[in-house]
Every structure is written in C-alpha cells, then in structure tokens.
Design an enzyme around this catalytic site. Structure first.
Site, short mmCIF file in Angstrom:
data_model
loop_
_atom_site.label_atom_id
_atom_site.label_comp_id
_atom_site.label_asym_id
_atom_site.label_seq_id
_atom_site.Cartn_x
_atom_site.Cartn_y
_atom_site.Cartn_z
N ASP A 107 0.82 -1.22 0.00
CA ASP A 107 0.00 0.00 0.00
C ASP A 107 0.85 1.26 0.00
O ASP A 107 0.44 2.31 0.50
CB ASP A 107 -0.96 0.03 1.21
CG ASP A 107 -1.75 -1.25 1.36
OD1 ASP A 107 -2.36 -1.67 0.36
OD2 ASP A 107 -1.74 -1.84 2.46
N HIS A 147 -4.46 -2.10 -6.09
CA HIS A 147 -4.03 -0.71 -6.13
C HIS A 147 -4.95 0.07 -7.06
O HIS A 147 -5.61 -0.49 -7.92
CB HIS A 147 -2.57 -0.58 -6.55
CG HIS A 147 -2.23 -1.27 -7.83
ND1 HIS A 147 -1.65 -2.52 -7.87
CD2 HIS A 147 -2.40 -0.89 -9.12
CE1 HIS A 147 -1.47 -2.88 -9.13
NE2 HIS A 147 -1.92 -1.91 -9.91
N GLY A 164 -11.15 -3.64 1.78
CA GLY A 164 -11.84 -2.54 2.43
C GLY A 164 -11.48 -2.39 3.90
O GLY A 164 -12.01 -1.53 4.61
#
Length: 429
Positions: free
Chosen positions: A13, A41, A301
C-alpha cells in the site's frame, strides 16, 4: 536501455500503482512477477479510478502487459477484472496482454481451504484475504498445481485434477468438509478456459526477444518487501517472495537484465492485517493519518493500521532489495502536523539495535527509538518542484535519505500522476 524493478519497501500500500502508471509511459512492457489478486491498487487517470488487483497497470496505458509465471492466477477473477476494465473503456486484446503458460491457477478449492484455515485458527491469525493465494502456492511447490497450459491439454487435465484432489480431499476429510468431485472441478475449469487461453504465451521467450532489441521493461511488484516469505515479519507474511530478486524467477529473466531497482515508501507507515508494527500509533495521530491518507484496503476494504515512518525497516529492505532510489509517496498527508517523528532505531531487551530481528518474539518486543522533527503548516499537495516544498518538508525528506541509505528519485505529492517530482529517471541509460 534500462529495465526497472518497482518494489514496495514497507508492508504494501505504498502507492506503487501510481508510480508504475507514471513510469509506464517510459516503458514498452509492464510485467507482474509475483502474488495474486490479494493486493490491489488504484490508478487515477484523467479523473477516472481504475482498481486493479491482478492485471498489470500498463494495460490502462495500452502497453504490452505480462502476467509472469511467479503470479498465481484466479481464472474467474481474471475474467471479471478484464470485463470491468473493458467496461471502463480500456481496450484489452491478446496483442497487449499475455499470461505465462506455466503460471499456476487458483481454484475454488484453494479459496475454501484458505477460509477454513483462517477461521479455524486458534490464537494465531495471519489476516489473509481468504482468496486462495497461499494454498495455490502450496500446490505449486508441492508439484501438483494446475497451470494455465493445462487448460489447453484436455486429454491429460483430468489425470492432473485427480492427482491434485488426492491431496485436497484427504485434507478436507480431516477438516470435516465435503470432498470435491473431479468432474465438477474439470467443468469449472472448462467454463473459463476459452477466455484464458487466447492470452497464454511463453512469456520468458517474449521478454528475451524484447530485451535483445532494446525494449524498456518495467517489472511491477505487488505488496511490499516486509511481507516477503523469507525476509518479512514471518509468519505474518504473504506466500510468495516480494523482494526485488523475485522479478527474475517470477518472469524468467536473468539478474543482468535488471538495471535499476526503485523502492516505494510512504512518508509514514501502514499495515493491513495482523503482525508486528513497531511504530503503530493507536491514538489521535494514527486516526489522523488514516483519515487524511484514506487508508482502507483496495481489495478487502479493511482499515489500515497507521504509524510513523520507520527508517530501520525501510533501510533493511533497501539493503535486501538492492534499491538504488526511492519513490516517496503521500508526503502531503503529513501537512499541518506540529511535529513528526521518525523511528531511527530499536530497543530490544535493554540494548539498542539498528535492524528488525527475524524472531517473532523479538519482533514483538522491540521498542522504537524516535527522533522528532518540526512539522510544516504549508501545503505540499500538488507540488511540482522542490521549490514548491516547505523548508521543513525538504529537511524531512533529506533526513529520510540519510537514514535509509538511498536517495529520493521520485516524490509523489497527490494521487494524481501529474503531481510527481522527478529527481532521477530510473529509465535513464
């Protein structure tokens, strides 16, 4: 001519998607070389968000894109992601997308096993995405995987399925789960075979031919080096090697083909899932970083854990990956803070150390040693040159460079690809 490997230097991330998209204009070919569809991504192109987790980022730019043999491919997800991109107007044909013929497939039984194990573990939760990545890699190493090329050899496919099920049905019996019928699995594969096979190729030969004529290749890593199966925070890691060296074995090229390794690092640190995180801030700072940085997983999420920049960890991954330059991302998230801390070392059992030990117990006991820097009130968001940056932000960047033994080659100041300051072009000859 230069070929570039992009690798995350934290727990994923880090903003690799934007950087790969930015670099892809300089590349002729973009290659995914490890992982599966467990790491997503987001690319922002002309105001449109493209969310990818399996397909190479180069597709959005119309570049020849390759899914290498080091990737585990869920054929159903491949078809779904392909459709989603096409629905967004991206033209994708076998002329610009190839899949390694020897890439292993993720099957429904892998997803079942992943979910059963994760929900049944007592005490030790790895925090997998339950998408079957780990079990698929297990079958690859166990020499029983169904690979892309097997879909084209229907006369031998059933025998390979039965060999695979001899292992998996024994596991399922032990877990009290219903066994899988070989014909049902065969039918499942045949449902997607015709949509996968047109993209199949001997990709190592394609890459060699491209190298011989001077093509620029961008090797796109997924996740981050701290999730590497050997050098990450084991066992809280992924099931593949995520360090830069995997670009060779995961795509079929030799080490001499790689000319530059670009590490990606956030200006702070995040992590998804379980595992040690020395600089985690379970307080207002952690909440501030999470909200300002929109730190939620693309695939799951899940809310990301947030903390200060850990120079010890990034320096360790710079060394292991042979990083020559860093792309520093999300500097703008730190705008407005009165002070900013950087981890410069650890205390372990009363002793000062400058690396993260491999032992799970030691990793849990290390305490960060911080240095505090003055923050800045001016905005760094959308800065396009060093002159646009506040002096304290420049000081922060320079101190990071000193601590991690690598210079900043690129600086990202927003999710938009245009908001990128180039210092050193990784593709420069």
């Amino acid at each position: 001519m230069a070929n570039v490997v992009v690798v995350g230097t934290q727990w994923g991330d880090e903003g690799k998607g934007k950087i790969v998209d930015w670099l892809s204009e300089r590349a002729d070919i973009v290659v995914r070389y490890q992982g599966g569809h467990n790491a997503g991504h987001t690319l922002v192109v002309n105001g449109v968000n493209y969310k990818l987790s399996l397909l190479p980022s180069g597709l959005v730019r119309g570049k020849l894109s390759i899914i290498g043999n080091g990737v585990v491919v869920d054929p159903h997800h491949f078809v779904a992601e392909l459709k989603k991109l096409r629905d967004q107007g991206v033209k994708i044909t076998p002329e610009i997308l190839r899949i390694a013929e020897n890439a292993p497939l993720i099957l429904s039984l892998h997803r079942d096993l992943d979910a059963t194990r994760e929900s049944g573990l007592s005490g030790l939760k790895i925090g997998t995405t339950k998408r079957g990545i780990g079990p698929a890699y297990e079958d690859k190493v166990g020499r029983r995987a169904i690979r892309v090329m097997d879909l084209a050899e229907t006369n031998t496919l059933m025998a390979k399925i039965e060999r695979l099920l001899a292992h998996h049905n024994a596991l399922r019996r032990g877990m009290g789960v219903a066994e899988i019928n070989s014909q049902a699995l065969y039918d499942e594969l045949m449902q997607v075979a015709d949509e996968i096979l047109p993209f199949m190729d001997c990709t190592w030969r394609l890459l060699d031919e491209s190298y011989q004529v001077g093509k620029h290749v961008l090797f796109e890593g997924a996740q981050g080096a701290l999730l590497d199966n050997d050098f990450g925070t084991y066992p809280y890691v992924t099931s593949s090697n995520t360090v830069a060296g995997q670009a060779c074995t995961g795509s079929g090229i030799g080490p001499g083909v790689i000319h530059y390794v670009l590490g990606i690092a956030k200006a702070y640190t995040t992590r998804v899932g379980e595992g040690p995180f020395p600089t985690e801030q379970i307080n207002d700072i952690g909440e501030f970083l999470g909200m300002r940085g929109k730190e939620f997983g693309v695939v799951t999420g899940r809310k990301r854990r947030c903390g200060w920049f850990d120079a010890v960890l990034v320096r360790q991954m710079v060394t292991i990956c042979g990083v020559q330059g860093i792309a520093l991302t999300k500097l703008d998230v730190l705008d407005g803070l009165d002070e900013i801390k950087i981890c410069i070392g650890y205390e372990l059992d009363g002793k000062r150390i400058n690396y993260l030990p491999s032992s799970m117990g030691a990793q849990a006991r290390v305490m960060p040693v911080y240095e505090t820097l003055e923050g800045w009130k001016e905005a760094t968001a959308h800065a396009l040159s060093w002159e646009d940056l506040p002096p304290q932000a420049v000081k922060y960047i320079r101190y990071i460079e000193k601590l991690i033994n690598a210079r900043v080659a690129l600086l990202s100041t927003s999710p938009e690809r245009e908001d990128t300051i180039l210092v050193t072009d990784p593709f420069a000859d």
